[in-house]
Design a protein around this motif. Sequence first.
Motif, PDB file in Angstrom:
ATOM      1  N   GLU A   1       0.684  -1.276  -0.007  1.00  0.00           N
ATOM      2  CA  GLU A   1      -0.066   0.134  -0.184  1.00  0.00           C
ATOM      3  C   GLU A   1       0.594   1.148   0.146  1.00  0.00           C
ATOM      4  N   ALA A   2       2.059   1.475   0.970  1.00  0.00           N
ATOM      5  CA  ALA A   2       2.945   2.282   0.794  1.00  0.00           C
ATOM      6  C   ALA A   2       3.468   2.690  -0.716  1.00  0.00           C
ATOM      7  N   GLN A   3       4.049   1.478  -1.379  1.00  0.00           N
ATOM      8  CA  GLN A   3       4.616   1.665  -2.530  1.00  0.00           C
ATOM      9  C   GLN A   3       3.672   2.256  -3.347  1.00  0.00           C
ATOM     10  N   ARG A   4       2.137   1.559  -3.580  1.00  0.00           N
ATOM     11  CA  ARG A   4       1.485   2.290  -4.623  1.00  0.00           C
ATOM     12  C   ARG A   4       1.092   3.859  -4.214  1.00  0.00           C
ATOM     13  N   LEU A   5       1.036   4.008  -2.950  1.00  0.00           N
ATOM     14  CA  LEU A   5       0.828   5.617  -2.826  1.00  0.00           C
ATOM     15  C   LEU A   5       2.123   6.349  -3.117  1.00  0.00           C
ATOM     16  N   LEU A   6       3.369   5.807  -2.890  1.00  0.00           N
ATOM     17  CA  LEU A   6       4.589   6.596  -3.338  1.00  0.00           C
ATOM     18  C   LEU A   6       4.536   6.604  -4.824  1.00  0.00           C
ATOM     19  N   ASP A   7       4.146   5.748  -5.554  1.00  0.00           N
ATOM     20  CA  ASP A   7       4.248   5.621  -7.000  1.00  0.00           C
ATOM     21  C   ASP A   7       3.108   6.600  -7.525  1.00  0.00           C
ATOM     22  N   GLU A   8       2.310   6.974  -6.904  1.00  0.00           N
ATOM     23  CA  GLU A   8       1.150   7.740  -7.140  1.00  0.00           C
ATOM     24  C   GLU A   8       1.738   9.266  -6.696  1.00  0.00           C
TER      25      GLU A   8
ATOM     26  N   LYS B   1       2.130  10.471  -3.580  1.00  0.00           N
ATOM     27  CA  LYS B   1       1.457  10.899  -2.500  1.00  0.00           C
ATOM     28  C   LYS B   1       2.364  10.197  -1.083  1.00  0.00           C
ATOM     29  N   PRO B   2       3.469  10.793  -0.900  1.00  0.00           N
ATOM     30  CA  PRO B   2       4.165  10.181  -0.034  1.00  0.00           C
ATOM     31  C   PRO B   2       3.614  10.708   1.447  1.00  0.00           C
ATOM     32  N   PHE B   3       3.086  11.766   1.619  1.00  0.00           N
ATOM     33  CA  PHE B   3       2.148  11.966   2.851  1.00  0.00           C
ATOM     34  C   PHE B   3       1.142  11.003   3.372  1.00  0.00           C
ATOM     35  N   HIS B   4       0.429  10.436   2.261  1.00  0.00           N
ATOM     36  CA  HIS B   4      -0.311   9.223   2.432  1.00  0.00           C
ATOM     37  C   HIS B   4       0.382   7.921   2.960  1.00  0.00           C
ATOM     38  N   ALA B   5       1.331   7.773   2.095  1.00  0.00           N
ATOM     39  CA  ALA B   5       2.210   6.589   2.538  1.00  0.00           C
ATOM     40  C   ALA B   5       2.654   6.686   3.859  1.00  0.00           C
ATOM     41  N   HIS B   6       3.252   8.015   4.329  1.00  0.00           N
ATOM     42  CA  HIS B   6       3.543   8.025   5.878  1.00  0.00           C
ATOM     43  C   HIS B   6       2.589   7.433   6.784  1.00  0.00           C
ATOM     44  N   GLU B   7       1.373   7.610   6.393  1.00  0.00           N
ATOM     45  CA  GLU B   7       0.270   7.315   7.349  1.00  0.00           C
ATOM     46  C   GLU B   7       0.059   5.773   7.299  1.00  0.00           C
ATOM     47  N   VAL B   8       0.416   4.971   6.152  1.00  0.00           N
ATOM     48  CA  VAL B   8       0.473   3.509   6.397  1.00  0.00           C
ATOM     49  C   VAL B   8       1.516   3.171   7.265  1.00  0.00           C
ATOM     50  N   PHE B   9       2.818   3.672   6.821  1.00  0.00           N
ATOM     51  CA  PHE B   9       4.001   3.415   7.787  1.00  0.00           C
ATOM     52  C   PHE B   9       3.658   3.722   9.382  1.00  0.00           C
ATOM     53  N   GLU B  10       3.090   4.799   9.595  1.00  0.00           N
ATOM     54  CA  GLU B  10       2.799   5.123  10.880  1.00  0.00           C
ATOM     55  C   GLU B  10       1.877   4.242  11.450  1.00  0.00           C
TER      56      GLU B  10
ATOM     57  N   THR C   1       7.871  13.861   1.109  1.00  0.00           N
ATOM     58  CA  THR C   1       6.922  15.024   1.251  1.00  0.00           C
ATOM     59  C   THR C   1       7.514  16.457   1.347  1.00  0.00           C
ATOM     60  N   HIS C   2       8.195  16.746   2.393  1.00  0.00           N
ATOM     61  CA  HIS C   2       8.762  18.048   2.469  1.00  0.00           C
ATOM     62  C   HIS C   2       9.724  18.495   1.418  1.00  0.00           C
ATOM     63  N   ALA C   3      10.483  17.431   0.932  1.00  0.00           N
ATOM     64  CA  ALA C   3      11.365  17.861  -0.352  1.00  0.00           C
ATOM     65  C   ALA C   3      10.467  18.228  -1.651  1.00  0.00           C
ATOM     66  N   ALA C   4       9.339  17.416  -1.688  1.00  0.00           N
ATOM     67  CA  ALA C   4       8.392  17.620  -3.045  1.00  0.00           C
ATOM     68  C   ALA C   4       7.727  19.137  -2.918  1.00  0.00           C
ATOM     69  N   ARG C   5       7.539  19.492  -1.501  1.00  0.00           N
ATOM     70  CA  ARG C   5       6.757  20.941  -1.063  1.00  0.00           C
ATOM     71  C   ARG C   5       7.733  22.077  -1.151  1.00  0.00           C
TER      72      ARG C   5
ATOM     73  N   GLY D   1       6.225  11.524  -7.172  1.00  0.00           N
ATOM     74  CA  GLY D   1       5.868  10.397  -7.968  1.00  0.00           C
ATOM     75  C   GLY D   1       7.328   9.898  -8.553  1.00  0.00           C
ATOM     76  N   VAL D   2       7.942  10.772  -9.262  1.00  0.00           N
ATOM     77  CA  VAL D   2       8.928  10.330 -10.178  1.00  0.00           C
ATOM     78  C   VAL D   2      10.456   9.960  -9.290  1.00  0.00           C
ATOM     79  N   ARG D   3      10.274  10.706  -7.986  1.00  0.00           N
ATOM     80  CA  ARG D   3      11.418  10.300  -7.310  1.00  0.00           C
ATOM     81  C   ARG D   3      11.134   9.168  -5.941  1.00  0.00           C
ATOM     82  N   ALA D   4      10.071   8.901  -6.177  1.00  0.00           N
ATOM     83  CA  ALA D   4       9.524   7.540  -5.227  1.00  0.00           C
ATOM     84  C   ALA D   4      10.791   6.425  -5.042  1.00  0.00           C
ATOM     85  N   PRO D   5      10.738   6.043  -3.918  1.00  0.00           N
ATOM     86  CA  PRO D   5      11.688   4.892  -3.877  1.00  0.00           C
ATOM     87  C   PRO D   5      11.069   3.560  -4.152  1.00  0.00           C
ATOM     88  N   ARG D   6      12.042   2.329  -4.536  1.00  0.00           N
ATOM     89  CA  ARG D   6      11.524   1.136  -4.681  1.00  0.00           C
ATOM     90  C   ARG D   6      11.776   0.463  -3.299  1.00  0.00           C
TER      91      ARG D   6
END
Length: 174
Positions: free
Chosen positions: A61-68, A70-79, A104-108, A164-169
């Motif tokens: 789920e976190a990977q899906r959100l990162l790929d989209e 949405k790292p802020f949302h992925a953070h919620e999954v990890f939390e 998230t902060h970097a993208a902002r 989305g472009v810089r999301a980790p694998r």
Amino acid sequence: MGSMDSTSSGRTAAARDRDSEGRARNARPRDGLGRPLPYDAEGVPRQPEGVVRRPEESVAEAQRLLDEGKPFHAHEVFEDAWKSGPEEERELWRGLAQLAVGLTHAARGNATGGARLLRRGAGAAEAWAAEAGRRPHGIDLPGVIAWARDLAAEVEAGARVDAGVRAPRLREAS
């Protein structure tokens, strides 16, 4: 009194948004990077909080959100994984949540906060891996740690980040 002034949405400044349990929670819609939008704007659906998933589901789920993007949302999954998982994995999930917040902060455009959180998350994941001595749930921790440190250096050097472009694998390519 300034605190009772009306806002552009007609709400009083003293009124606080509350969730279904009565906890203070900002009800403003959010964009894909978690930034609040005006009350009348259309935002991105929020990631539900407090969801208990199997670790593999959290990673997927976190990977899906990162790929989209949405790292802020992925953070919620990890939390959620951090709060609901076994004690011996909490530092791993906390480190991954920090990595997502750093992206998230970097993208902002917050280079200082983004780089700091990317490095903090990489350090936490590295410390956990050194202690645990294994790769949990198929996560490529060495690759994720290298990604975070490389991105932190790029952000400090002034690189603009598309989340989305810089999301980790999170997992090694099979």
